[in-house]
Design a protein around this motif. Sequence first.
Motif, PDB file in Angstrom:
ATOM      1  N   LYS A  45       5.918 -11.809  -9.064  1.00 18.28           N
ATOM      2  CA  LYS A  45       6.776 -10.978  -8.223  1.00 18.28           C
ATOM      3  C   LYS A  45       7.582 -11.896  -7.307  1.00 18.28           C
ATOM      4  O   LYS A  45       7.005 -12.733  -6.611  1.00 18.28           O
ATOM      5  CB  LYS A  45       5.947  -9.996  -7.391  1.00 18.28           C
ATOM      6  N   GLY A  46       8.879 -11.737  -7.347  1.00 17.64           N
ATOM      7  CA  GLY A  46       9.748 -12.613  -6.568  1.00 17.64           C
ATOM      8  C   GLY A  46      10.084 -12.031  -5.210  1.00 17.64           C
ATOM      9  O   GLY A  46      10.354 -10.845  -5.065  1.00 17.64           O
ATOM     10  N   PHE A  47      10.058 -12.878  -4.193  1.00 14.31           N
ATOM     11  CA  PHE A  47      10.444 -12.492  -2.838  1.00 14.31           C
ATOM     12  C   PHE A  47      11.157 -13.679  -2.198  1.00 14.31           C
ATOM     13  O   PHE A  47      10.584 -14.768  -2.051  1.00 14.31           O
ATOM     14  CB  PHE A  47       9.219 -12.108  -2.009  1.00 14.31           C
ATOM     15  N   GLU A  48      12.444 -13.479  -1.842  1.00 15.28           N
ATOM     16  CA  GLU A  48      13.277 -14.550  -1.288  1.00 15.28           C
ATOM     17  C   GLU A  48      13.289 -15.762  -2.212  1.00 15.28           C
ATOM     18  O   GLU A  48      13.165 -16.915  -1.787  1.00 15.28           O
ATOM     19  CB  GLU A  48      12.803 -14.939   0.110  1.00 15.28           C
ATOM     20  N   LYS A  49      13.386 -15.490  -3.529  1.00 18.93           N
ATOM     21  CA  LYS A  49      13.465 -16.506  -4.576  1.00 18.93           C
ATOM     22  C   LYS A  49      12.237 -17.409  -4.606  1.00 18.93           C
ATOM     23  O   LYS A  49      12.317 -18.596  -4.936  1.00 18.93           O
ATOM     24  CB  LYS A  49      14.740 -17.343  -4.416  1.00 18.93           C
ATOM     25  N   LYS A  50      11.070 -16.837  -4.281  1.00 14.92           N
ATOM     26  CA  LYS A  50       9.804 -17.542  -4.374  1.00 14.92           C
ATOM     27  C   LYS A  50       8.823 -16.677  -5.149  1.00 14.92           C
ATOM     28  O   LYS A  50       8.774 -15.466  -4.934  1.00 14.92           O
ATOM     29  CB  LYS A  50       9.241 -17.871  -2.989  1.00 14.92           C
ATOM     30  N   ALA A  55      -1.410  -9.796  -5.536  1.00 14.26           N
ATOM     31  CA  ALA A  55      -2.248  -9.646  -4.341  1.00 14.26           C
ATOM     32  C   ALA A  55      -1.592 -10.206  -3.086  1.00 14.26           C
ATOM     33  O   ALA A  55      -1.821  -9.707  -1.978  1.00 14.26           O
ATOM     34  CB  ALA A  55      -3.600 -10.319  -4.567  1.00 14.26           C
ATOM     35  N   HIS A  56      -0.773 -11.246  -3.215  1.00 15.91           N
ATOM     36  CA  HIS A  56      -0.182 -11.902  -2.045  1.00 15.91           C
ATOM     37  C   HIS A  56       1.311 -11.637  -1.912  1.00 15.91           C
ATOM     38  O   HIS A  56       1.993 -12.325  -1.158  1.00 15.91           O
ATOM     39  CB  HIS A  56      -0.420 -13.415  -2.128  1.00 15.91           C
ATOM     40  N   TYR A  57       1.815 -10.641  -2.622  1.00 14.45           N
ATOM     41  CA  TYR A  57       3.234 -10.314  -2.490  1.00 14.45           C
ATOM     42  C   TYR A  57       3.511  -9.743  -1.097  1.00 14.45           C
ATOM     43  O   TYR A  57       2.833  -8.814  -0.663  1.00 14.45           O
ATOM     44  CB  TYR A  57       3.634  -9.298  -3.553  1.00 14.45           C
ATOM     45  N   PRO A  58       4.456 -10.290  -0.331  1.00 14.84           N
ATOM     46  CA  PRO A  58       4.710  -9.794   1.042  1.00 14.84           C
ATOM     47  C   PRO A  58       5.198  -8.352   1.005  1.00 14.84           C
ATOM     48  O   PRO A  58       6.062  -7.992   0.209  1.00 14.84           O
ATOM     49  CB  PRO A  58       5.799 -10.748   1.572  1.00 14.84           C
ATOM     50  N   LYS A  59       4.615  -7.557   1.872  1.00 16.88           N
ATOM     51  CA  LYS A  59       5.018  -6.162   1.995  1.00 16.88           C
ATOM     52  C   LYS A  59       6.109  -6.052   3.047  1.00 16.88           C
ATOM     53  O   LYS A  59       5.933  -6.482   4.185  1.00 16.88           O
ATOM     54  CB  LYS A  59       3.830  -5.281   2.378  1.00 16.88           C
ATOM     55  N   THR A  60       7.221  -5.451   2.657  1.00 15.64           N
ATOM     56  CA  THR A  60       8.329  -5.277   3.593  1.00 15.64           C
ATOM     57  C   THR A  60       8.050  -4.104   4.511  1.00 15.64           C
ATOM     58  O   THR A  60       7.550  -3.071   4.087  1.00 15.64           O
ATOM     59  CB  THR A  60       9.636  -5.039   2.821  1.00 15.64           C
ATOM     60  N   SER A  61       8.346  -4.278   5.771  1.00 14.53           N
ATOM     61  CA  SER A  61       8.147  -3.203   6.744  1.00 14.53           C
ATOM     62  C   SER A  61       9.263  -2.176   6.625  1.00 14.53           C
ATOM     63  O   SER A  61      10.422  -2.530   6.399  1.00 14.53           O
ATOM     64  CB  SER A  61       8.108  -3.771   8.170  1.00 14.53           C
ATOM     65  N   PHE A  62       8.913  -0.919   6.777  1.00 16.56           N
ATOM     66  CA  PHE A  62       9.866   0.187   6.641  1.00 16.56           C
ATOM     67  C   PHE A  62      10.232   0.722   8.025  1.00 16.56           C
ATOM     68  O   PHE A  62       9.358   0.981   8.851  1.00 16.56           O
ATOM     69  CB  PHE A  62       9.262   1.314   5.800  1.00 16.56           C
ATOM     70  N   THR A  63      11.500   0.862   8.275  1.00 17.93           N
ATOM     71  CA  THR A  63      12.003   1.382   9.543  1.00 17.93           C
ATOM     72  C   THR A  63      12.583   2.765   9.307  1.00 17.93           C
ATOM     73  O   THR A  63      13.487   2.935   8.490  1.00 17.93           O
ATOM     74  CB  THR A  63      13.074   0.455  10.139  1.00 17.93           C
ATOM     75  N   ALA A  64      12.052   3.760   9.982  1.00 20.65           N
ATOM     76  CA  ALA A  64      12.540   5.134   9.831  1.00 20.65           C
ATOM     77  C   ALA A  64      13.947   5.246  10.407  1.00 20.65           C
ATOM     78  O   ALA A  64      14.226   4.755  11.498  1.00 20.65           O
ATOM     79  CB  ALA A  64      11.597   6.110  10.528  1.00 20.65           C
ATOM     80  N   VAL A  65      14.829   5.874   9.664  1.00 22.96           N
ATOM     81  CA  VAL A  65      16.211   6.006  10.120  1.00 22.96           C
ATOM     82  C   VAL A  65      16.290   6.894  11.361  1.00 22.96           C
ATOM     83  O   VAL A  65      17.099   6.691  12.240  1.00 22.96           O
ATOM     84  CB  VAL A  65      17.082   6.573   8.978  1.00 22.96           C
ATOM     85  N   ALA A  66      15.396   7.896  11.451  1.00 22.61           N
ATOM     86  CA  ALA A  66      15.433   8.830  12.570  1.00 22.61           C
ATOM     87  C   ALA A  66      15.052   8.177  13.895  1.00 22.61           C
ATOM     88  O   ALA A  66      15.245   8.747  14.947  1.00 22.61           O
ATOM     89  CB  ALA A  66      14.500  10.000  12.303  1.00 22.61           C
ATOM     90  N   ASP A  67      14.509   6.932  13.879  1.00 22.92           N
ATOM     91  CA  ASP A  67      14.104   6.276  15.119  1.00 22.92           C
ATOM     92  C   ASP A  67      15.270   5.608  15.846  1.00 22.92           C
ATOM     93  O   ASP A  67      15.100   5.167  16.977  1.00 22.92           O
ATOM     94  CB  ASP A  67      13.025   5.217  14.821  1.00 22.92           C
ATOM     95  N   THR A  68      16.416   5.487  15.192  1.00 24.91           N
ATOM     96  CA  THR A  68      17.538   4.831  15.845  1.00 24.91           C
ATOM     97  C   THR A  68      18.136   5.752  16.910  1.00 24.91           C
ATOM     98  O   THR A  68      18.109   6.984  16.765  1.00 24.91           O
ATOM     99  CB  THR A  68      18.609   4.480  14.804  1.00 24.91           C
ATOM    100  N   PRO A  69      18.664   5.205  17.984  1.00 26.59           N
ATOM    101  CA  PRO A  69      19.243   6.059  19.054  1.00 26.59           C
ATOM    102  C   PRO A  69      20.374   6.948  18.547  1.00 26.59           C
ATOM    103  O   PRO A  69      20.503   8.094  18.971  1.00 26.59           O
ATOM    104  CB  PRO A  69      19.732   5.038  20.085  1.00 26.59           C
TER     105      PRO A  69
END
Length: 239
Positions: A45-50, A55-69
């Motif tokens: 699994k590639g992440f940032e071309k690495k 098991a060690h694939y970095p999980k991207t954090s999810f930002t809810a759109v409704a939280d923006t001002p």
Amino acid sequence: MNPLCSRCNLVVYPTEKVNCLDKYWHKGCFSCEVCKMTLNMKNYKGFEKKPYCNAHYPKTSFTAVADTPENLRLKKQSKMQSTVSYKEEFEKNRGKGFTVVAETPELERFKKTQNQISNISYHEDFEKRKMGREVPHQQPSIPSPAAYQQPGAASQNFHYEPTPEPVQPVQPVAAAPPPSAGKRYRAVYDYSAADEDEVSFVDGDVIIDVQQIDEGWMYGRVQRTGQQGMLPANYVEAI
């Protein structure tokens, strides 16, 4: 000219070359960045071309759109406009004996859910009545004894008992299950309820008894918490 390996910076010859993630690797150097497990083209699994293992694939954090001002401001403005429309309709129809409620998206979604529940209940009751219905039994007509008396034997009493016709049993029809009953989904993102009729869940939760409301919303119950309500369809996947 042969390229250099992205891991050891040595020359990679064609017999041992792996071309992946826009780089060249030795077959032995194409390994996970964390545990150094040797990978191939099927399990990496590639992440940032690495390369990473599962098991060690970095999980991207999810930002809810409704939280923006900005989105919070738009949501508040839409709610205010709905309230203003409701009050205008209420004042316009005051004294006419009934109140017209503005057709908001929440109200349309609620009405559609109620119609589906009513249709399911109607079909269940119809199938129950159909299964409990009995075929009326027709009593065969009994002919008079005089019709079966032999000539010259008028003084003898001849008793005749007719044989009833066999009645075929009615085969019960199995009730059809309601649509979407028993469907299970798994959450792929965290979600916090924005309205009272919605339900919150986290990544990995199992949602059961799911009913499809429209293309963007579903109705179900979170197995972990027991809470039920509306949920966005793009936050879950079918099991």
